[in-house]
Design a protein around this motif. Structure first.
Motif, PDB file in Angstrom:
ATOM      1  N   LEU A 118       0.815  -1.212   0.000  1.00 49.11           N
ATOM      2  CA  LEU A 118       0.000   0.000   0.000  1.00 49.11           C
ATOM      3  C   LEU A 118       0.849   1.261   0.000  1.00 49.11           C
ATOM      4  CD1 LEU A 118      -2.677  -1.005   2.683  1.00 49.11           C
ATOM      5  CD2 LEU A 118      -2.739  -1.348   0.220  1.00 49.11           C
ATOM      6  N   GLY A 119       2.072   1.164   0.518  1.00 53.92           N
ATOM      7  CA  GLY A 119       2.909   2.342   0.644  1.00 53.92           C
ATOM      8  C   GLY A 119       4.012   2.418  -0.381  1.00 53.92           C
ATOM      9  N   LEU A 120       4.966   1.504  -0.277  1.00 54.60           N
ATOM     10  CA  LEU A 120       6.148   1.559  -1.140  1.00 54.60           C
ATOM     11  C   LEU A 120       5.779   1.506  -2.615  1.00 54.60           C
ATOM     12  CD1 LEU A 120       9.233   1.573  -1.371  1.00 54.60           C
ATOM     13  CD2 LEU A 120       9.171  -0.936  -1.239  1.00 54.60           C
ATOM     14  N   SER A 121       4.869   0.611  -2.976  1.00 52.13           N
ATOM     15  CA  SER A 121       4.509   0.479  -4.387  1.00 52.13           C
ATOM     16  C   SER A 121       3.868   1.746  -4.922  1.00 52.13           C
ATOM     17  CB  SER A 121       3.566  -0.720  -4.585  1.00 52.13           C
ATOM     18  OG  SER A 121       2.359  -0.520  -3.884  1.00 52.13           O
ATOM     19  N   MET A 122       3.046   2.403  -4.115  1.00 55.51           N
ATOM     20  CA  MET A 122       2.423   3.649  -4.558  1.00 55.51           C
ATOM     21  C   MET A 122       3.453   4.762  -4.680  1.00 55.51           C
ATOM     22  SD  MET A 122      -0.671   3.035  -5.217  1.00 55.51           S
ATOM     23  CE  MET A 122      -1.299   4.695  -5.401  1.00 55.51           C
ATOM     24  N   GLY A 123       4.458   4.732  -3.828  1.00 58.79           N
ATOM     25  CA  GLY A 123       5.532   5.719  -3.940  1.00 58.79           C
ATOM     26  C   GLY A 123       6.295   5.562  -5.242  1.00 58.79           C
ATOM     27  N   ILE A 124       6.560   4.307  -5.610  1.00 56.17           N
ATOM     28  CA  ILE A 124       7.225   4.044  -6.882  1.00 56.17           C
ATOM     29  C   ILE A 124       6.345   4.512  -8.032  1.00 56.17           C
ATOM     30  CG2 ILE A 124       8.068   2.216  -8.405  1.00 56.17           C
ATOM     31  CD1 ILE A 124       8.852   0.657  -5.890  1.00 56.17           C
ATOM     32  N   GLY A 125       5.041   4.312  -7.880  1.00 62.54           N
ATOM     33  CA  GLY A 125       4.111   4.797  -8.896  1.00 62.54           C
ATOM     34  C   GLY A 125       4.179   6.300  -9.057  1.00 62.54           C
ATOM     35  N   GLY A 126       4.365   7.012  -7.934  1.00 57.36           N
ATOM     36  CA  GLY A 126       4.498   8.468  -7.996  1.00 57.36           C
ATOM     37  C   GLY A 126       5.759   8.900  -8.722  1.00 57.36           C
ATOM     38  N   VAL A 127       6.858   8.173  -8.493  1.00 56.56           N
ATOM     39  CA  VAL A 127       8.100   8.464  -9.217  1.00 56.56           C
ATOM     40  C   VAL A 127       7.887   8.256 -10.706  1.00 56.56           C
ATOM     41  CG1 VAL A 127      10.491   7.758  -9.563  1.00 56.56           C
ATOM     42  CG2 VAL A 127       9.556   7.893  -7.251  1.00 56.56           C
ATOM     43  N   GLY A 128       7.161   7.201 -11.058  1.00 52.18           N
ATOM     44  CA  GLY A 128       6.859   6.933 -12.459  1.00 52.18           C
ATOM     45  C   GLY A 128       6.051   8.036 -13.105  1.00 52.18           C
TER      46      GLY A 128
END
Length: 406
Positions: free
Chosen positions: A349-359
């Motif tokens: 829920l956290g780390l993956s969404m952060g990576i999505g934001g970088v993308g």
């Protein structure tokens, strides 16, 4: 910080627990109302501040990185110490930061306010989820967790339409009034917390000694997190730039109409989330994961290769199937990391969404280089296609819950 503790001592104590759980659920509804405002105001920030697509996407990146990447570590710390930040404080700074960002006439101030709001979000979700988990009756933990999750999903869907209403009738600065529900709600939750006081301790639940699935347990868990990150990259990228795509690259559409489209898209995602969770219990999580990602691919293509009602149908169907995989991926990670549920949830829920934001920022940079936002967004087909391929290689015992319990 405070310790959220638990005991079972009659109706009075149960009422105290329910009051605190209600505060956490209400806080989730309030704080998630502000997250989707960013994509709606981005087109206006691009025009008002003269931002490139990269700088506009960086606003979302800052929010997602600060609010999401830190969550696994906050959850891990809370799991070990039992200490969490108060819910009303998180709601307050999360709502005020986003709302005030529309008044800033300087890009760095916008980043500062958005980053501050992200801190509130980062602290809120692990704290509130731990509170709901610890104070829920053992026989109703699933129900309470479902209510908690859905409350945030519903408000996340409503946020764009509310922001669009304010922008249509009062201009961008009027969005600042949206801080009022956050302030009032935080005060109400704080008042109830003060009136109910603290709760008594509970003995920590024993953790199974066997906390891994085989020698290389981190491989399937890492694959699930990787798939979640790729999904988030595509989904966050679409949500971030779709309002800009519709407003600046399509004629005859206004901000309020776009906000209604985004709200409908997010609501469709909520239905997909519920359907995916239900079907994963009946037919197996890995099957649902692969099926959802496969169905998302043609729906994604409809958004960029068609126009009119077909394009809008593609938007809704893509949101449905991209969200269809949500619950299955979270639960799979928790199953693969037993004894570390908070940490597992933080990863998905956290780390993956952060990576999505970088993308999202990366797609903005590509749009600047290519000179075409639609072409840059269509490149998100790459992570969309990779998701079902990688999901096939996840080693996971895909037994439906009903069968597993027999």
């Amino acid at each position: 910080m405070r310790d959220y503790q638990y005991s079972s001592s009659g109706d009075s104590m149960r009422h105290t627990y329910n009051t605190k759980i209600t505060g956490a659920i209400s806080g989730h509804f309030l704080i998630d109302l502000y997250t989707p405002i960013l994509p709606v105001i981005l087109p206006l920030l691009i025009v008002n501040l003269g931002l490139s697509y990269f700088l506009a996407g960086l606003v979302v990146t800052v929010f997602n990185v600060v609010s999401s990447v830190t969550q696994p570590f906050i959850g891990l710390y809370g799991d070990r110490t039992g200490k969490w930040v108060s819910v009303p404080f998180c709601v307050l700074i999360g709502s005020v930061g986003i709302s005030l960002s529309v008044l800033a006439n300087n890009y760095l101030i916008v980043l500062f306010l958005v980053g501050g709001a992200a801190v509130g979000h980062a602290l809120f979700h692990p704290s509130a989820m731990a509170l709901v988990h610890k104070l829920s009756p053992p026989a109703k933990k699933g129900l309470y967790n479902s209510i908690f999750t859905t409350s945030g999903s519903i408000s996340y869907s409503l946020g764009p339409m509310i922001a669009g209403f304010f922008i249509t009738f009062g201009g961008l600065p009027s969005v600042a009034w949206m801080m009022v529900p956050g302030i009032v709600g935080a005060a109400w939750i704080y008042r109830n917390d003060r009136r109910t006081g603290t709760v008594e301790p509970i003995k920590k639940e024993p953790v199974e000694k066997k906390q891994v699935h085989g020698k290389y347990w981190w491989i399937p868990a890492g694959l699930v997190v990787t798939v979640c990150a790729l999904r988030a990259w595509a989904y966050v990228g679409v949500i971030t730039y779709l309002p800009t795509l519709l407003l600046l690259w399509n004629q005859g559409i206004d901000t309020f109409t776009v906000s209604v489209i985004i709200t409908a898209m997010l609501f469709t995602g909520v239905f997909g989330q519920v359907a995916g969770g239900y079907l994963s219990d009946r037919f197996g999580r890995k099957k649902v994961l692969v099926l959802g990602f496969l169905c998302a691919i043609p729906c994604f293509c409809l958004i960029f290769l068609t126009t009119g009602w077909t394009m809008y149908a593609g938007i809704m169907l893509y949101a449905f199937f991209a969200s269809f995989c949500y619950v299955a991926s979270v639960t799979m990670t928790q199953d693969l990391l037993p004894g570390s549920v908070g940490f597992a949830s933080g990863l998905t829920l956290g780390l993956s969404m952060g990576i999505g934001g970088v993308g999202a920022a990366l797609i903005g940079w590509v749009a600047d280089v290519m000179g075409s936002l639609p072409d840059a967004m269509f490149l998100l087909i790459i992570p969309t296609i990779l998701c079902p391929i990688l999901a096939l290689f996840i080693k996971y015992s895909d037994k439906p819950a009903a069968v597993a319990e027999e």
